[in-house]
Design a protein around this motif. Structure first.
Motif, PDB file in Angstrom:
ATOM      1  N   GLY A 188      17.861  65.306   7.298  1.00 41.34           N
ATOM      2  CA  GLY A 188      18.839  64.242   7.452  1.00 41.34           C
ATOM      3  C   GLY A 188      19.942  64.351   6.417  1.00 41.34           C
ATOM      4  N   LYS A 189      20.713  63.295   6.307  1.00 37.27           N
ATOM      5  CA  LYS A 189      21.793  63.209   5.330  1.00 37.27           C
ATOM      6  C   LYS A 189      21.351  62.335   4.154  1.00 37.27           C
ATOM      7  N   ASP A 190      22.064  62.459   3.040  1.00 40.87           N
ATOM      8  CA  ASP A 190      21.700  61.676   1.858  1.00 40.87           C
ATOM      9  C   ASP A 190      21.646  60.181   2.167  1.00 40.87           C
ATOM     10  N   CYS A 191      22.552  59.703   3.000  1.00 38.59           N
ATOM     11  CA  CYS A 191      22.624  58.263   3.290  1.00 38.59           C
ATOM     12  C   CYS A 191      21.531  57.799   4.247  1.00 38.59           C
ATOM     13  N   TRP A 192      20.810  58.755   4.843  1.00 34.25           N
ATOM     14  CA  TRP A 192      19.757  58.419   5.815  1.00 34.25           C
ATOM     15  C   TRP A 192      18.867  59.637   5.967  1.00 34.25           C
ATOM     16  N   SER A 193      17.845  59.739   5.123  1.00 32.87           N
ATOM     17  CA  SER A 193      17.023  60.948   5.095  1.00 32.87           C
ATOM     18  C   SER A 193      15.604  60.657   5.568  1.00 32.87           C
ATOM     19  N   PHE A 194      14.899  61.733   5.872  1.00 38.60           N
ATOM     20  CA  PHE A 194      13.560  61.650   6.452  1.00 38.60           C
ATOM     21  C   PHE A 194      12.596  62.532   5.684  1.00 38.60           C
ATOM     22  N   LEU A 195      11.373  62.076   5.574  1.00 39.33           N
ATOM     23  CA  LEU A 195      10.278  62.947   5.158  1.00 39.33           C
ATOM     24  C   LEU A 195       9.638  63.482   6.427  1.00 39.33           C
ATOM     25  N   ILE A 196       9.653  64.780   6.591  1.00 40.46           N
ATOM     26  CA  ILE A 196       9.054  65.402   7.760  1.00 40.46           C
ATOM     27  C   ILE A 196       7.677  65.935   7.377  1.00 40.46           C
ATOM     28  N   PHE A 197       6.659  65.536   8.130  1.00 38.68           N
ATOM     29  CA  PHE A 197       5.291  66.000   7.888  1.00 38.68           C
ATOM     30  C   PHE A 197       4.926  67.046   8.943  1.00 38.68           C
ATOM     31  N   LYS A 198       4.251  68.103   8.510  1.00 41.91           N
ATOM     32  CA  LYS A 198       3.835  69.169   9.422  1.00 41.91           C
ATOM     33  C   LYS A 198       2.325  69.361   9.332  1.00 41.91           C
ATOM     34  N   ASP A 199       1.761  69.950  10.372  1.00 47.14           N
ATOM     35  CA  ASP A 199       0.332  70.247  10.351  1.00 47.14           C
ATOM     36  C   ASP A 199       0.019  71.253   9.254  1.00 47.14           C
ATOM     37  N   GLY A 200      -1.084  71.024   8.550  1.00 50.04           N
ATOM     38  CA  GLY A 200      -1.562  71.982   7.565  1.00 50.04           C
ATOM     39  C   GLY A 200      -2.679  72.831   8.139  1.00 50.04           C
ATOM     40  N   LYS A 201      -3.289  73.661   7.307  1.00 50.84           N
ATOM     41  CA  LYS A 201      -4.371  74.520   7.773  1.00 50.84           C
ATOM     42  C   LYS A 201      -5.598  73.710   8.171  1.00 50.84           C
ATOM     43  N   GLU A 202      -5.854  72.647   7.422  1.00 55.04           N
ATOM     44  CA  GLU A 202      -7.069  71.864   7.646  1.00 55.04           C
ATOM     45  C   GLU A 202      -6.809  70.527   8.334  1.00 55.04           C
ATOM     46  N   TYR A 203      -5.590  69.994   8.161  1.00 49.85           N
ATOM     47  CA  TYR A 203      -5.335  68.623   8.601  1.00 49.85           C
ATOM     48  C   TYR A 203      -4.047  68.525   9.400  1.00 49.85           C
ATOM     49  N   SER A 204      -4.023  67.566  10.334  1.00 49.83           N
ATOM     50  CA  SER A 204      -2.832  67.351  11.152  1.00 49.83           C
ATOM     51  C   SER A 204      -1.779  66.577  10.362  1.00 49.83           C
ATOM     52  N   GLN A 205      -0.551  66.655  10.850  1.00 49.85           N
ATOM     53  CA  GLN A 205       0.525  65.905  10.206  1.00 49.85           C
ATOM     54  C   GLN A 205       0.246  64.407  10.221  1.00 49.85           C
ATOM     55  N   TRP A 206      -0.504  63.939  11.209  1.00 50.72           N
ATOM     56  CA  TRP A 206      -0.765  62.499  11.322  1.00 50.72           C
ATOM     57  C   TRP A 206      -1.804  62.046  10.309  1.00 50.72           C
ATOM     58  N   GLN A 207      -2.772  62.904  10.006  1.00 48.62           N
ATOM     59  CA  GLN A 207      -3.716  62.594   8.928  1.00 48.62           C
ATOM     60  C   GLN A 207      -2.996  62.564   7.583  1.00 48.62           C
ATOM     61  N   ILE A 208      -2.133  63.550   7.366  1.00 51.21           N
ATOM     62  CA  ILE A 208      -1.399  63.625   6.095  1.00 51.21           C
ATOM     63  C   ILE A 208      -0.462  62.432   5.948  1.00 51.21           C
ATOM     64  N   LYS A 209       0.264  62.095   7.021  1.00 47.81           N
ATOM     65  CA  LYS A 209       1.196  60.974   6.947  1.00 47.81           C
ATOM     66  C   LYS A 209       0.456  59.655   6.742  1.00 47.81           C
TER      67      LYS A 209
END
Length: 672
Positions: free
Chosen positions: A583-604
């Motif tokens: 995103g942009k500085d005025c409106w940014s996002f943390l993007i979570f991705k799947d890891g080796k052991e855990y899904s992005q939803w578990q991490i988030k």
């Protein structure tokens, strides 16, 4: 002003019982701390310990060394500090935890000097090794915390309430540019005693400094190998676990009532348990002021959701509130239009590059649906190409997986193309020649436009005689005063606005070329509350403030600090494979991705669980408002530092599922 070192200690540690009596070179740990604090420049030296009989020996040692002793609750450490302040009539407190055996009085004196210079309520030295911690606190702040703090983490650890509360002036002072906070040298476990003992023996009772220890560790990094696995602030994390039981008690009770009468318990999908993991999240907010909100349980948060981006100036902005109050005296809605409709329309035309005529709605979905109907009327075509999220109406939502209840005939008229993939739009025009009424898109969301993508979309749209529409429900009044179209220099035929337009009041806008907008005299787009005056008064006040104050510049400046700080922490904890900032500085996002052991939803889910408990409200976005202060951002990054450390360790130790107190959230639906 009266000042004191207050050192807290007890023998009932669950991780290492009676650690304060561990023998280092012939004297107990508690005595090392007392001796190394002796030259801190304060009027009093006080040991704050518990009334438990196991702590009698600590009190005896302290008194023999000439220290005063205050005794109180074994778990409520905050109350012990408040008791000491009242008994000695203190103004300033230097807080020391007796886990910090190696404490350097020079750091404390440096912190005191900076504290006085800054006129602060609270000062924390940062970037230093864990085990040399120093906090300087105004006594009045501790007394207020003792009166108002409720959660176990706030009472067992003294300063969390102060650090989370906006009213206090807080200084987070980097002692050096090099961040060594990942190095653990406090006495929490028996393994720590071995490392600390080695350091004490190495210096052989010399009056060594913090810098001496840093130099030693750099020369002999193997010293700390034995304790590298130990997580800093483990005691605080355990306190947070207790918080969950009490922290969201009323929220959970209210949610149980709500789901009986309201589907999902919320009027908005993105404010429900689809985004906020059940059991570790607040569900009802009581009030907001500036950049902070308070939930129904009384917990305070720095809000980076900001009503899904609708709050752009801050909650209860005085200029907006006063304008609404003044309009309220005249009335909210009438049998005929009110002149404020003209004033707001003229202001939008003044600010927005594409605006020649204006029509009001209430939600972003109203505006986008109206723009599509207008485009269909103008082109006498039915099909639409979409890119982004454009609301709940049938014409759009039918193109997503949330299409239950949408007629198939409607679904067949909407076609999605990919951002930054002009070929995907070419394909739609080729498949439906002379049938596309409009191309509607968010000018930007999480991804930057590349290779003149926006210009190419406009050119291709006009080449095929379709209407080019920007959905600026989010980017409007955020990227620049004139929205993303002004920022990118790409002007659409029509544009829709909402969210930040009226700082949280329900108002949306369709605007654009007069030639197309004139069709609104025939196209039926009409609301009983379309000219509701309170929201229009709020919009007028909001836009006036955007023009006269550095609102947009501040969003970008503060957002830059968040983006840079978050990226640095992702690098620090080596999480780039599963986390990134977009995103942009005025409106940014943390993007979570799947890891080796855990899904992005578990991490988030773990991320959300931990940031909520530490007083940050986010769903992975940084919807900056004009009210976000430097202190807010420092607090955010401090919390991210703690939470990313937890995630990093969980991934390394493969125990993330054990840290989750609830079921992971699941995706609402994928639109980009």
């Amino acid at each position: 002003m009266k000042s004191a070192v207050i050192a807290q200690a007890r023998n009932s540690s669950t991780r290492y019982p009676k650690k304060m009596l561990h023998n280092f070179l012939g004297k107990p740990a508690i005595e090392w701390v007392i001796d190394r604090c002796q030259d801190i420049d304060t009027d009093y030296k006080i040991l704050a310990t518990s009334e438990d009989k196991n702590d009698d020996i600590l009190a005896t040692i302290a008194m023999k060394k000439g220290w005063y002793v205050i005794r109180g609750s074994i778990d409520d450490v905050l109350s012990r500090y408040a008791k000491a302040i009242k008994e000695f009539n203190l103004d300033i407190v230097v807080r020391i935890t007796c886990d910090c055996i190696l404490i350097d009085y020079r750091l404390a004196n440096f912190a005191l000097t900076k504290f006085y210079e800054a006129g602060a309520d609270y000062l924390l030295l940062t970037n230093i090794i864990d085990g040399f911690d120093v906090e300087v606190i105004k006594a009045t702040a501790i007394i207020e915390a003792d009166t108002k703090a409720k959660l176990p983490s706030e009472r067992e650890h003294v300063t969390p309430y102060i650090r989370k509360t906006e009213k206090f002036k807080k200084i987070y002072l980097q002692y050096t540019n090099e961040n060594l906070s990942h190095i653990h040298l406090s006495l929490d476990y028996k393994e720590d005693a071995e490392v600390i003992g080695y350091i004490l023996e190495y210096f052989n009772n010399k009056n060594f400094t913090y810098d001496d220890v840093v130099k030693l560790i750099k020369e002999k990094p193997q010293i700390i190998e034995k304790t590298k696995h130990i997580k800093p602030n483990e005691g605080y994390r355990k306190s947070l676990e207790k918080d969950y039981l009490e922290r969201y008690k009323l929220s959970i009770q209210m949610h149980e009532k709500a789901i009986k009468v309201i589907p999902l318990g919320s009027q908005t999908f993105s404010k429900s348990k689809t985004q906020y993991p059940y059991g570790v999240s607040p569900y009802f907010i009581k009030r907001g002021q500036g950049s902070h909100v308070w939930d129904i349980d009384g917990n305070e948060y720095i809000d980076f959701v900001n009503a899904l981006g609708a709050i752009i100036l801050g909650y209860n902005d005085p200029d907006v509130t006063n304008a609404v109050k003044a309009q309220l005296e005249e009335g909210t809605i009438f049998s005929l239009p009110h002149e404020i409709e003209i004033k707001v329309a003229e202001k939008i035309i003044e600010i927005i590059p594409c605006a020649e005529m204006v029509r009001f709605g209430k939600n972003g979905s109203d505006a986008t649906a109206g723009a599509i109907r207008l485009a269909r009327a103008y082109t006498k075509r039915d099909h639409v190409a979409v890119c982004g999220y454009h609301g709940w109406q049938d014409w759009y939502i039918g193109s997503t997986t949330r299409n239950l209840g949408v007629p198939k005939s409607t679904i067949q008229l909407t076609h999605s193309f990919q951002y930054n993939n002009i070929d995907s739009l070419y394909k739609i025009f080729k498949e439906y020649p002379d049938q596309i009424a409009a191309v509607i898109m968010e000018p930007m969301n999480s991804e930057e436009p590349k290779n003149n993508f926006l210009e190419e979309v406009k050119e291709l749209t006009h080449k095929n005689k379709a209407v080019f529409i920007f959905d600026e429900t989010v980017t409007g009044f955020r990227f620049s005063k004139g929205g993303a179209q002004e920022y990118f220099g790409v002007i659409p035929d029509l544009a829709t606005f909402g969210k930040g337009l009226a700082n949280g009041y329900p108002l949306s806008v369709i605007t654009g070329k007069e030639e197309i907008m004139r069709l609104m005299e025939e196209v039926f787009f009409s609301f009983t509350f379309g000219g509701e005056t309170l929201s229009l008064a709020a919009a007028l006040a909001t836009m006036a403030k955007l023009q006269k104050e550095p609102v947009i510049e501040t969003l970008w400046k503060q957002g830059r600090k968040i983006v840079d700080g978050t990226n640095a922490l992702i690098e620090k904890y080596e999480l780039r494979d599963i986390m990134s900032v977009s995103g942009k500085d005025c409106w940014s996002f943390l993007i979570f991705k799947d890891g080796k052991e855990y899904s992005q939803w578990q991490i988030k889910t773990l991320f959300l669980q931990e940031v909520f408990a530490r007083g940050i409200l986010t769903i992975g976005t940084h919807n900056i408002s004009y009210a976000h202060s430097d202190s807010d951002i420092l607090n955010l990054l401090d919390v991210y530092d703690q939470v990313l450390s937890i995630i990093s360790n969980a991934l390394k130790e493969r125990n993330l599922e054990k840290l989750l107190r609830v079921e992971p959230i699941v995706p609402l639906f994928k639109i980009r």
